[in-house]
Design an enzyme around this catalytic site. Sequence first.
Site, PDB file in Angstrom:
ATOM      1  N   ASP A 182      23.663  44.601  21.523  1.00 20.69           N
ATOM      2  CA  ASP A 182      23.284  44.516  20.118  1.00 20.69           C
ATOM      3  C   ASP A 182      23.078  45.947  19.639  1.00 20.69           C
ATOM      4  O   ASP A 182      23.102  46.884  20.442  1.00 20.69           O
ATOM      5  CB  ASP A 182      21.998  43.681  19.931  1.00 20.69           C
ATOM      6  CG  ASP A 182      22.004  42.930  18.597  1.00 20.69           C
ATOM      7  OD1 ASP A 182      22.253  43.579  17.562  1.00 20.69           O
ATOM      8  OD2 ASP A 182      21.788  41.703  18.597  1.00 20.69           O
ATOM      9  N   HIS A 259      26.991  42.785  14.855  1.00 18.81           N
ATOM     10  CA  HIS A 259      25.927  43.252  15.762  1.00 18.81           C
ATOM     11  C   HIS A 259      26.482  44.250  16.789  1.00 18.81           C
ATOM     12  O   HIS A 259      26.065  44.220  17.947  1.00 18.81           O
ATOM     13  CB  HIS A 259      25.272  42.068  16.488  1.00 18.81           C
ATOM     14  CG  HIS A 259      24.266  41.327  15.656  1.00 18.81           C
ATOM     15  ND1 HIS A 259      22.944  41.706  15.563  1.00 18.81           N
ATOM     16  CD2 HIS A 259      24.386  40.234  14.865  1.00 18.81           C
ATOM     17  CE1 HIS A 259      22.288  40.865  14.766  1.00 18.81           C
ATOM     18  NE2 HIS A 259      23.143  39.971  14.323  1.00 18.81           N
ATOM     19  N   GLU A 315      26.295  36.761  12.051  1.00 17.04           N
ATOM     20  CA  GLU A 315      25.810  37.764  11.108  1.00 17.04           C
ATOM     21  C   GLU A 315      26.698  38.988  10.936  1.00 17.04           C
ATOM     22  O   GLU A 315      26.198  40.070  10.676  1.00 17.04           O
ATOM     23  CB  GLU A 315      24.390  38.207  11.506  1.00 17.04           C
ATOM     24  CG  GLU A 315      23.387  37.074  11.416  1.00 17.04           C
ATOM     25  CD  GLU A 315      21.963  37.510  11.752  1.00 17.04           C
ATOM     26  OE1 GLU A 315      21.075  37.167  10.960  1.00 17.04           O
ATOM     27  OE2 GLU A 315      21.746  38.175  12.779  1.00 17.04           O
ATOM     28  N   TRP A 381      22.017  27.786  15.324  1.00 11.00           N
ATOM     29  CA  TRP A 381      20.743  28.503  15.170  1.00 11.00           C
ATOM     30  C   TRP A 381      20.224  28.514  13.749  1.00 11.00           C
ATOM     31  O   TRP A 381      19.030  28.543  13.514  1.00 11.00           O
ATOM     32  CB  TRP A 381      20.863  29.935  15.698  1.00 11.00           C
ATOM     33  CG  TRP A 381      21.635  30.885  14.813  1.00 11.00           C
ATOM     34  CD1 TRP A 381      22.987  31.027  14.755  1.00 11.00           C
ATOM     35  CD2 TRP A 381      21.098  31.828  13.884  1.00 11.00           C
ATOM     36  NE1 TRP A 381      23.323  31.998  13.847  1.00 11.00           N
ATOM     37  CE2 TRP A 381      22.186  32.514  13.288  1.00 11.00           C
ATOM     38  CE3 TRP A 381      19.795  32.169  13.496  1.00 11.00           C
ATOM     39  CZ2 TRP A 381      22.016  33.505  12.338  1.00 11.00           C
ATOM     40  CZ3 TRP A 381      19.620  33.170  12.537  1.00 11.00           C
ATOM     41  CH2 TRP A 381      20.723  33.830  11.969  1.00 11.00           C
ATOM     42  N   TYR A 406      13.021  29.277  17.776  1.00  8.84           N
ATOM     43  CA  TYR A 406      12.937  30.739  17.701  1.00  8.84           C
ATOM     44  C   TYR A 406      11.516  31.171  18.051  1.00  8.84           C
ATOM     45  O   TYR A 406      10.654  31.302  17.190  1.00  8.84           O
ATOM     46  CB  TYR A 406      13.380  31.235  16.328  1.00  8.84           C
ATOM     47  CG  TYR A 406      14.867  31.537  16.324  1.00  8.84           C
ATOM     48  CD1 TYR A 406      15.760  30.614  16.849  1.00  8.84           C
ATOM     49  CD2 TYR A 406      15.371  32.737  15.830  1.00  8.84           C
ATOM     50  CE1 TYR A 406      17.120  30.881  16.890  1.00  8.84           C
ATOM     51  CE2 TYR A 406      16.732  33.008  15.863  1.00  8.84           C
ATOM     52  CZ  TYR A 406      17.596  32.080  16.399  1.00  8.84           C
ATOM     53  OH  TYR A 406      18.938  32.353  16.444  1.00  8.84           O
ATOM     54  N   ASP A 408      10.287  33.832  18.806  1.00 11.40           N
ATOM     55  CA  ASP A 408       9.794  35.175  18.457  1.00 11.40           C
ATOM     56  C   ASP A 408       8.727  35.101  17.365  1.00 11.40           C
ATOM     57  O   ASP A 408       8.051  36.088  17.093  1.00 11.40           O
ATOM     58  CB  ASP A 408      10.932  36.141  18.080  1.00 11.40           C
ATOM     59  CG  ASP A 408      11.904  35.577  17.047  1.00 11.40           C
ATOM     60  OD1 ASP A 408      11.892  34.345  16.782  1.00 11.40           O
ATOM     61  OD2 ASP A 408      12.693  36.373  16.516  1.00 11.40           O
ATOM     62  N   TRP A 456      14.016  36.646  20.717  1.00 10.73           N
ATOM     63  CA  TRP A 456      14.471  37.968  20.264  1.00 10.73           C
ATOM     64  C   TRP A 456      13.330  38.952  20.421  1.00 10.73           C
ATOM     65  O   TRP A 456      12.163  38.588  20.307  1.00 10.73           O
ATOM     66  CB  TRP A 456      14.930  37.872  18.803  1.00 10.73           C
ATOM     67  CG  TRP A 456      15.963  36.814  18.627  1.00 10.73           C
ATOM     68  CD1 TRP A 456      15.783  35.575  18.089  1.00 10.73           C
ATOM     69  CD2 TRP A 456      17.328  36.860  19.047  1.00 10.73           C
ATOM     70  NE1 TRP A 456      16.954  34.859  18.139  1.00 10.73           N
ATOM     71  CE2 TRP A 456      17.917  35.628  18.715  1.00 10.73           C
ATOM     72  CE3 TRP A 456      18.112  37.840  19.665  1.00 10.73           C
ATOM     73  CZ2 TRP A 456      19.256  35.339  18.989  1.00 10.73           C
ATOM     74  CZ3 TRP A 456      19.440  37.555  19.928  1.00 10.73           C
ATOM     75  CH2 TRP A 456      19.998  36.323  19.586  1.00 10.73           C
ATOM     76  N   GLU A 458      12.746  42.210  18.919  1.00  7.09           N
ATOM     77  CA  GLU A 458      12.543  43.364  18.035  1.00  7.09           C
ATOM     78  C   GLU A 458      11.131  43.934  18.149  1.00  7.09           C
ATOM     79  O   GLU A 458      10.934  45.148  18.189  1.00  7.09           O
ATOM     80  CB  GLU A 458      12.792  42.975  16.566  1.00  7.09           C
ATOM     81  CG  GLU A 458      14.253  42.840  16.191  1.00  7.09           C
ATOM     82  CD  GLU A 458      14.794  41.435  16.403  1.00  7.09           C
ATOM     83  OE1 GLU A 458      14.195  40.664  17.187  1.00  7.09           O
ATOM     84  OE2 GLU A 458      15.835  41.102  15.794  1.00  7.09           O
TER      85      GLU A 458
HETATM   86  C1  ACM Z   1      20.836  34.972  15.518  1.00  5.92           C
HETATM   87  O1  ACM Z   1      19.619  34.739  15.477  1.00  5.92           O
HETATM   88  N1  ACM Z   1      21.352  35.910  14.747  1.00  5.92           N
HETATM   89  C2  ACM Z   1      21.722  34.246  16.384  1.00  5.92           C
END
Ligand code: ACM
Length: 679
Positions: A182, A259, A315, A381, A406, A408, A456, A458
Amino acid sequence: MVATFGHSHAQPNTITPAPLHSVWQERCLELSKPLNLYITATGEELKRLSSAAKATGLKLRGVSRPARSNALNLIIVEPTEMGLIANSEGIAEGYVMDITTKGVTIKATTYAGLYYGLQSLRQIYQKHNALRLGHISDAPRFEYRGILVDISRHFRTKEFLMRQIDAMAEVKMNRLHLHLTDAAGWRIEIEGYPRLTSFAAWRTPHTWKEWWYGERSYADEGSEGAYGGYLTKEEAREIVAYAADRYITVIPEIEMPGHSDEVLAAYPELRCTQQPERQGDLCIGKEATFEMMQSILDEIIEIFPSEYIHIGGDEATKTSWVECEDCQRRMCHEGLESVDELQSYMIHRIEEYLNTRGRQIIGWDEILEGGLAPNATVMSWRGEEGGRAAAAAGHNVVMSPHGYCYIDAPQDAPYSQPESIGGYLPLEKVYSYDPTPENMDEAVAEYILGVQANLWAEFIITDDHYEHMLWPRAIAIAEIGWSDPKHKDYTLFRERAIAIVDDMIERGYSPFDLKNEIGNRPESLTPVNHLAIGKPVSYLYPSHYYGPQYAAAGDKSLTDGLRGTWTYADNRWQGFLGRGGVDVVIDLEEVTHIESIEADFMQICGPGVFMPCRVEIWGSADGQNYTLLTDIEHEVVVDELPSFKTFGWRGSTEARYIRYKAHRSKYSGFLFVDEIIVR
Ligand code: ACM
Ligand code: ZN
């Protein structure tokens, strides 16, 4: 001597995920002597199952034929010998366990099934320090029970990943999706493209936030302050083998075409012509892109034996493709009408390439746009719609919808949790998810392979924080993926999850301490009653109007008695993006004696949600002449954690109309308010 439990339960609430069918007696197996361990397996499988048997904590000694007493027999059988689950779809991973006075027999049609039987046995023995006589017939509801671990935003080591694999296996999860690439860093050694790891795997700001909102530049490996890392091929192979020993398949993800900022930084020749800065899409017009991606995939499939290779697909901004001569030429030659079709062209080609090498692609639900590649599996997703559409068209699907999977988002009151991407996703909400609810057509449900939690990273810098986010919510995914919905019971599940968490803490993991959960925002738990309930609210359109995404209950929202939860995305908080902020008038429909008027706002600076800098509250008997009741100034301070604050007036007045006006601060962004409470 026969040991017994202190009190009797028809079915002890011990095994996670909850098993399909189990019956228990009061009596226990005599365990004073070691059990005679026999396994129908040789070589690798024998080693795997022997260590799993040892991990139960039972005293064992190996024997070379099935034992008749004091037995722990692990036997591979034909499906017809599997009793209740003989016709179950999950039979390949299912097991049948009998605990009798002669010992324990676990039967399965595969080694994975025997392994899962041993996980159940371990949970029973570790909880009770005894084995009650009984019978279990158990098989998973779904074949795919996974977790995505993001090692791009912050790198994680082989050792860390192995620890998570251990914990996954104990709750019968079987897929580890590694998000290896990424913008924030490329994390897997590729011999043909060494700059991916000598450069694109490193940056100087440690936090993703500083990097993302800063220069977004990369650093040479070993240069001063370079932060990052990558898995060598050797390490990746060790992870794959370690996972395979626990019947877990590692699925690598190589993102394309979006990405891919880090790829473009290392190999700028894959950029589109005239490509704007800060754009992470590979050029699909250039053959070099395909040469590089295919050659990377050649190395990837040589490390990862998984049937599936995840190719990302999410994305892409698709903006540079519009201007790029190479992309335009490609579109023209191939007769592609849109940039969606251009992306789809790439995914098709990559699919074909991998199919000829015996692999299948899986991609995020954006790969539906512009036409889905013929054999692709979709990971849904953005919601479930993509997954449902793909399944309806006969494609396999893994469900991972944002609102439930998700992890996160914080799992408890945001003020009690580390900084995160925002939202609120407690264990109970994850657990409530059903990948194939009753309203789904059977023909669609048939293609749903299973479910995955995505973590994720971040905002997740440390390993401890990562584990805190992962556990216990991943256990809820494990149970959704395995257990029959007829056993769904959050109270029982939570009890078991607390026991697992406590055990994990004892073993040095850092899960979220579930027993001390604060829970949802107290105000949101029960409706509030007040004088303005159901009264009409008028808005000034468009300058002081709510945004379409955050309308909540529309014009009724501020007087419907429903208070917001910890997240503004709950359809209870109403979000005002208009320049003017909030300026509404409530009509109480008759002149009323009023002693207080108040409203709560929430602030979460990351997504641009701020407190008002000033609130005016006015009252009027006739709707013409207003009296100012209060005028509050508020200094808006940017901070990391979400916060909530009440702006109100107390006193005594008579009014029919109430005007509530909240001004946006210099930070602009959204104002979110849930209810205007009049008493
Ligand atoms: C994603 O959360 N962009 C797969
Ligand atoms: Zn291009």
